[in-house]
Scaffold this active site. Structure first.
Site, PDB file in Angstrom:
ATOM      1  N   HIS A 168     -32.596 -19.990  24.301  1.00  0.00           N
ATOM      2  CA  HIS A 168     -32.314 -19.609  25.697  1.00  0.00           C
ATOM      3  C   HIS A 168     -30.833 -19.302  25.847  1.00  0.00           C
ATOM      4  O   HIS A 168     -30.044 -19.553  24.936  1.00  0.00           O
ATOM      5  CB  HIS A 168     -32.699 -20.744  26.649  1.00  0.00           C
ATOM      6  CG  HIS A 168     -31.928 -22.011  26.455  1.00  0.00           C
ATOM      7  ND1 HIS A 168     -32.364 -23.051  25.660  1.00  0.00           N
ATOM      8  CD2 HIS A 168     -30.726 -22.421  26.941  1.00  0.00           C
ATOM      9  CE1 HIS A 168     -31.473 -24.019  25.670  1.00  0.00           C
ATOM     10  NE2 HIS A 168     -30.464 -23.678  26.446  1.00  0.00           N
TER      11      HIS A 168
ATOM     12  N   HIS B 229     -37.196 -23.617  29.688  1.00  0.00           N
ATOM     13  CA  HIS B 229     -36.407 -22.492  30.205  1.00  0.00           C
ATOM     14  C   HIS B 229     -36.145 -21.475  29.107  1.00  0.00           C
ATOM     15  O   HIS B 229     -35.972 -21.812  27.943  1.00  0.00           O
ATOM     16  CB  HIS B 229     -35.092 -22.953  30.827  1.00  0.00           C
ATOM     17  CG  HIS B 229     -34.123 -23.615  29.889  1.00  0.00           C
ATOM     18  ND1 HIS B 229     -34.500 -24.457  28.885  1.00  0.00           N
ATOM     19  CD2 HIS B 229     -32.779 -23.554  29.817  1.00  0.00           C
ATOM     20  CE1 HIS B 229     -33.430 -24.893  28.250  1.00  0.00           C
ATOM     21  NE2 HIS B 229     -32.365 -24.357  28.785  1.00  0.00           N
TER      22      HIS B 229
ATOM     23  N   HIS C  47     -23.446 -20.642  27.703  1.00  0.00           N
ATOM     24  CA  HIS C  47     -23.805 -20.901  26.304  1.00  0.00           C
ATOM     25  C   HIS C  47     -25.067 -20.157  25.906  1.00  0.00           C
ATOM     26  O   HIS C  47     -25.845 -19.729  26.749  1.00  0.00           O
ATOM     27  CB  HIS C  47     -23.997 -22.402  26.037  1.00  0.00           C
ATOM     28  CG  HIS C  47     -25.163 -23.009  26.763  1.00  0.00           C
ATOM     29  ND1 HIS C  47     -25.049 -23.636  27.978  1.00  0.00           N
ATOM     30  CD2 HIS C  47     -26.481 -23.105  26.429  1.00  0.00           C
ATOM     31  CE1 HIS C  47     -26.229 -24.084  28.352  1.00  0.00           C
ATOM     32  NE2 HIS C  47     -27.129 -23.774  27.446  1.00  0.00           N
TER      33      HIS C  47
ATOM     34  N   HIS D 149     -30.280 -34.152  27.870  1.00  0.00           N
ATOM     35  CA  HIS D 149     -30.232 -33.627  29.241  1.00  0.00           C
ATOM     36  C   HIS D 149     -31.307 -34.312  30.087  1.00  0.00           C
ATOM     37  O   HIS D 149     -32.404 -34.592  29.590  1.00  0.00           O
ATOM     38  CB  HIS D 149     -30.595 -32.136  29.250  1.00  0.00           C
ATOM     39  CG  HIS D 149     -29.556 -31.240  28.693  1.00  0.00           C
ATOM     40  ND1 HIS D 149     -28.266 -31.215  29.129  1.00  0.00           N
ATOM     41  CD2 HIS D 149     -29.642 -30.281  27.744  1.00  0.00           C
ATOM     42  CE1 HIS D 149     -27.602 -30.284  28.474  1.00  0.00           C
ATOM     43  NE2 HIS D 149     -28.399 -29.718  27.610  1.00  0.00           N
TER      44      HIS D 149
ATOM     45  N   TYR E 169     -23.352 -29.464  22.289  1.00  0.00           N
ATOM     46  CA  TYR E 169     -22.616 -28.247  22.645  1.00  0.00           C
ATOM     47  C   TYR E 169     -21.413 -28.134  21.734  1.00  0.00           C
ATOM     48  O   TYR E 169     -20.722 -29.124  21.484  1.00  0.00           O
ATOM     49  CB  TYR E 169     -22.154 -28.292  24.105  1.00  0.00           C
ATOM     50  CG  TYR E 169     -23.285 -28.099  25.072  1.00  0.00           C
ATOM     51  CD1 TYR E 169     -23.813 -26.841  25.309  1.00  0.00           C
ATOM     52  CD2 TYR E 169     -23.836 -29.186  25.748  1.00  0.00           C
ATOM     53  CE1 TYR E 169     -24.866 -26.651  26.182  1.00  0.00           C
ATOM     54  CE2 TYR E 169     -24.887 -29.012  26.627  1.00  0.00           C
ATOM     55  CZ  TYR E 169     -25.396 -27.744  26.840  1.00  0.00           C
ATOM     56  OH  TYR E 169     -26.440 -27.571  27.710  1.00  0.00           O
TER      57      TYR E 169
ATOM     58  N   GLU F 136     -25.185 -24.012  21.643  1.00  0.00           N
ATOM     59  CA  GLU F 136     -25.887 -25.287  21.780  1.00  0.00           C
ATOM     60  C   GLU F 136     -26.956 -25.370  20.699  1.00  0.00           C
ATOM     61  O   GLU F 136     -27.573 -24.356  20.367  1.00  0.00           O
ATOM     62  CB  GLU F 136     -26.563 -25.359  23.169  1.00  0.00           C
ATOM     63  CG  GLU F 136     -27.387 -26.620  23.385  1.00  0.00           C
ATOM     64  CD  GLU F 136     -28.171 -26.610  24.708  1.00  0.00           C
ATOM     65  OE1 GLU F 136     -28.392 -25.523  25.277  1.00  0.00           O
ATOM     66  OE2 GLU F 136     -28.562 -27.695  25.159  1.00  0.00           O
TER      67      GLU F 136
HETATM   68 FE   LIG Z   1     -28.942 -24.916  27.158  1.00  0.00          FE
END
Ligand SMILES: [Fe+2]
Length: 246
Positions: free
Chosen positions: A82, A138, A152, A184, A193, A203
């Site tokens: 993503h 996502h 990112h 997260h 990251y 990431e």
């Molecule tokens: Fe991300």
């Protein structure tokens, strides 16, 4: 990437009807890629959609494949997972490109909203959104900030163990780590990251916290808990994460 060449023509009309100009770039404008539909999101980010890409396959092939090839180098990421774009957010001036992009992505590109961070009076301001076209949590995220940019791009790893190994690989190569390994709250993904040599944040994102679906209720993080949405263990988001981007 869209599925079929015809999708590009359908999307070109839908994007133009929404009031955004487009340009169809000829095949070969990008190496190994068919024609591309170029347009800008309401935030100003330039996007390119394409249907055709040269197929190179994978080392393990498609017939009786091994789970992974021999001789993997480095962290051994599986795929580009993503990307997250920073979009201008200034509620006092009536600017919310997170909301504008989210509306466009939902209404024109058929993304669906999976998670969101809301702030302001009664959570009336969308400060960040996570959207999907597939069933992952996502494919694209929009994060509010002072000006547009790239936050990112993320590469997928299978597990927490793979993430720890990735951190070891980064340590061996003195890679500049920005955050993690940690988890997260949003998406429930495990994460590191780090900055690549060009200065862009990358990431490594591991584990699928859940499977998303268009009719799955949207998960909302409120302003008082947004730190836990970003970094679930500490609940603290440092300026080097929010203020540094390209
Ligand atoms: Fe991300």
């Amino acid at each position: 990437k869209v599925e079929k060449e015809e999708d590009l023509d359908v999307l070109q009309k839908r994007i133009e009807d929404y009031g955004i100009s487009t340009e169809m770039l000829p095949e070969g404008s990008l190496p190994s890629t068919g024609r591309m539909l170029k347009f800008s999101l309401p935030s100003g980010h330039e996007m390119r959609l394409y249907a055709t890409k040269e197929y190179v396959g994978t080392e393990v092939g498609t017939v009786n494949p091994d789970p992974w090839p021999d001789g993997l180098k480095g962290a051994g990421v599986h795929w580009l997972d993503h990307c997250a774009l920073v979009c201008e957010l200034d509620p006092e001036r009536g600017i919310n490109h997170v909301a504008d992009n989210t509306k466009f992505a939902q209404e024109v590109l058929d993304f669906y909203l999976v998670e969101q961070i809301v702030v302001g009076p009664e959570g009336s301001v969308k400060a960040a959104t996570w959207l999907a076209r597939t069933s992952t949590p996502h494919d694209l995220a929009f994060l509010g900030g002072p000006q547009m940019g790239l936050h990112h791009i993320a590469f997928f790893l299978e597990s927490w163990d793979d993430l720890l190994k990735a951190a070891d690989v980064m340590g061996k190569h003195h890679t500049k780590i920005n955050a993690g390994p940690t988890r997260h709250g949003v998406t429930r993904g495990a994460t590191i990251y780090f900055f690549d040599p060009s200065g862009n944040r990358n990431e490594t994102f591991a584990g699928l916290g859940y499977i998303s679906q268009p009719d799955r209720p949207v998960t909302t993080w409120t302003e008082d808990k947004l730190g836990y949405g970003i970094f679930f263990h500490s609940g603290e988001v440092m300026p080097s994460f929010t203020e540094v981007y390209t």
